[in-house]
Design an enzyme around this catalytic site. Structure first.
Site: not given
Ligand SMILES: N[C@@]1(C(=O)O)CN(C[C@@H]2CCCCN2)C[C@@H]1CCC[B-](O)(O)O
Ligand SMILES: [Mn+2]
Ligand SMILES: [Mn+2]
Ligand SMILES: [Mn+2]
Length: 259
Positions: A50, A73, A75, A77, A90, A182, A184, A227
């Site tokens: 992303h 999404d 998330h 982001d 991402h 996204d 997901d 994604e």
């Molecule tokens: N906020 C996140 C980051 O790394 O910044 C934390 N992580 C997920 C995390 C895993 C463990 C349990 C809590 N959640 C992924 C997310 C980014 C997703 C990016 B996308 O583009 O796929 O939406």
């Molecule tokens: Mn991702």
């Molecule tokens: Mn995303």
């Molecule tokens: Mn996501």
């Protein structure tokens, strides 16, 4: 130690992994998107993660400054680099795009010299959120960013959610819309082949309905479909994920279940 395509060192800077490669790639993406939108094409950006939305949305906004964004999404982001728990870009793109968050973006990020925020917090709406980090929750709260989490989708129903989202970002119904989708955001039963799947997501039917509704405004200009990772999951899951991605992209061009 990581290296960029030219073999020069490209490590984590200000907690952004491979900052130079990500920044440079998005600079190119922005140029191509600006050109394509300016030639009145409907633009489809296929990701990849992303972080490409930094380039697609800045590029789109250069051609249409009064752009509105719908972000589908699991998330947000929205992690500014130094608040990111992973250092993965991402999870950061929206923090690079919002003018109100510019103070949180490190000034010395190699490759990002070109990237200027192009949206206000009122120009974006989220649908499908269900996995947020603390910093993201705090920023959504502080800046009153409109977010329909999966709780609201369940409570209100997808029709009421997408109608409210459109009314909010385009009251006159004439603003150009950028859909950043996204995969997901969908439930893993419909899209398991993705890096960070989260249960309890949008059904494909709901994702198609949201996209068709945005297309029906006549101002949906571009979609990021990101994604999608066909190397993950079983072959059945890979096929299902790709099928879902194609259904969503197809929905940008109007109703799928024609009478
Ligand atoms: N906020 C996140 C980051 O790394 O910044 C934390 N992580 C997920 C995390 C895993 C463990 C349990 C809590 N959640 C992924 C997310 C980014 C997703 C990016 B996308 O583009 O796929 O939406
Ligand atoms: Mn991702
Ligand atoms: Mn995303
Ligand atoms: Mn996501």
């Amino acid at each position: 130690m990581h290296f960029d395509v030219n073999g020069t060192k490209d490590d984590r800077v200000s907690n952004v992994k491979r900052a130079k490669s990500v920044g440079k790639a998005n600079e190119q993406i922005a140029k191509v998107v600006e050109q394509s939108i300016s030639q009145n094409h409907f633009c489809v950006a296929l990701g990849g993660d992303h972080s490409i939305a930094i380039g697609t949305i800045i590029g789109h906004a250069r051609a249409h400054p009064n752009l509105a964004v719908v972000w589908i999404d699991a998330h947000a982001d929205l992690n500014p680099p130094l608040a990111s728990p992973s250092g993965n870009s991402h999870g950061m793109p929206v923090s690079f795009l919002l003018r109100e968050l510019v103070e949180y973006i490190p000034k010395d990020l190699p490759g990002f010299e070109w990237a200027k925020p192009c949206l206000g917090v009122k120009d974006i709406v989220y649908i499908g959120l269900r996995d947020l980090d603390e910093a993201e929750k705090a920023l959504i709260e502080k800046h009153n960013i409109l977010a329909f989490t999966m709780r609201e989708v369940t409570e209100l129903g997808v029709d009421a959610v997408v109608r409210a989202a459109i009314k909010y970002i385009s009251p006159s119904g004439t603003r150009p819309i950028h859909l950043s989708f996204d995969i997901d955001g969908l439930d893993p039963t419909d899209a398991a082949s993705t890096g960070t799947p989260v249960p309890g997501g949008l059904l494909l039917r709901e994702g198609v309905y949201i996209t068709e509704s945005l297309a029906a405004t006549g101002h949906l200009q571009m979609i990021d479909m990101v994604e999608v990772n066909p190397t993950l999951g079983s072959s059945k899951e890979q096929v299902r994920t790709l099928q879902s991605a194609c259904e969503i992209i197809g929905a940008c061009f109007g109703k799928r279940n024609r009478k």
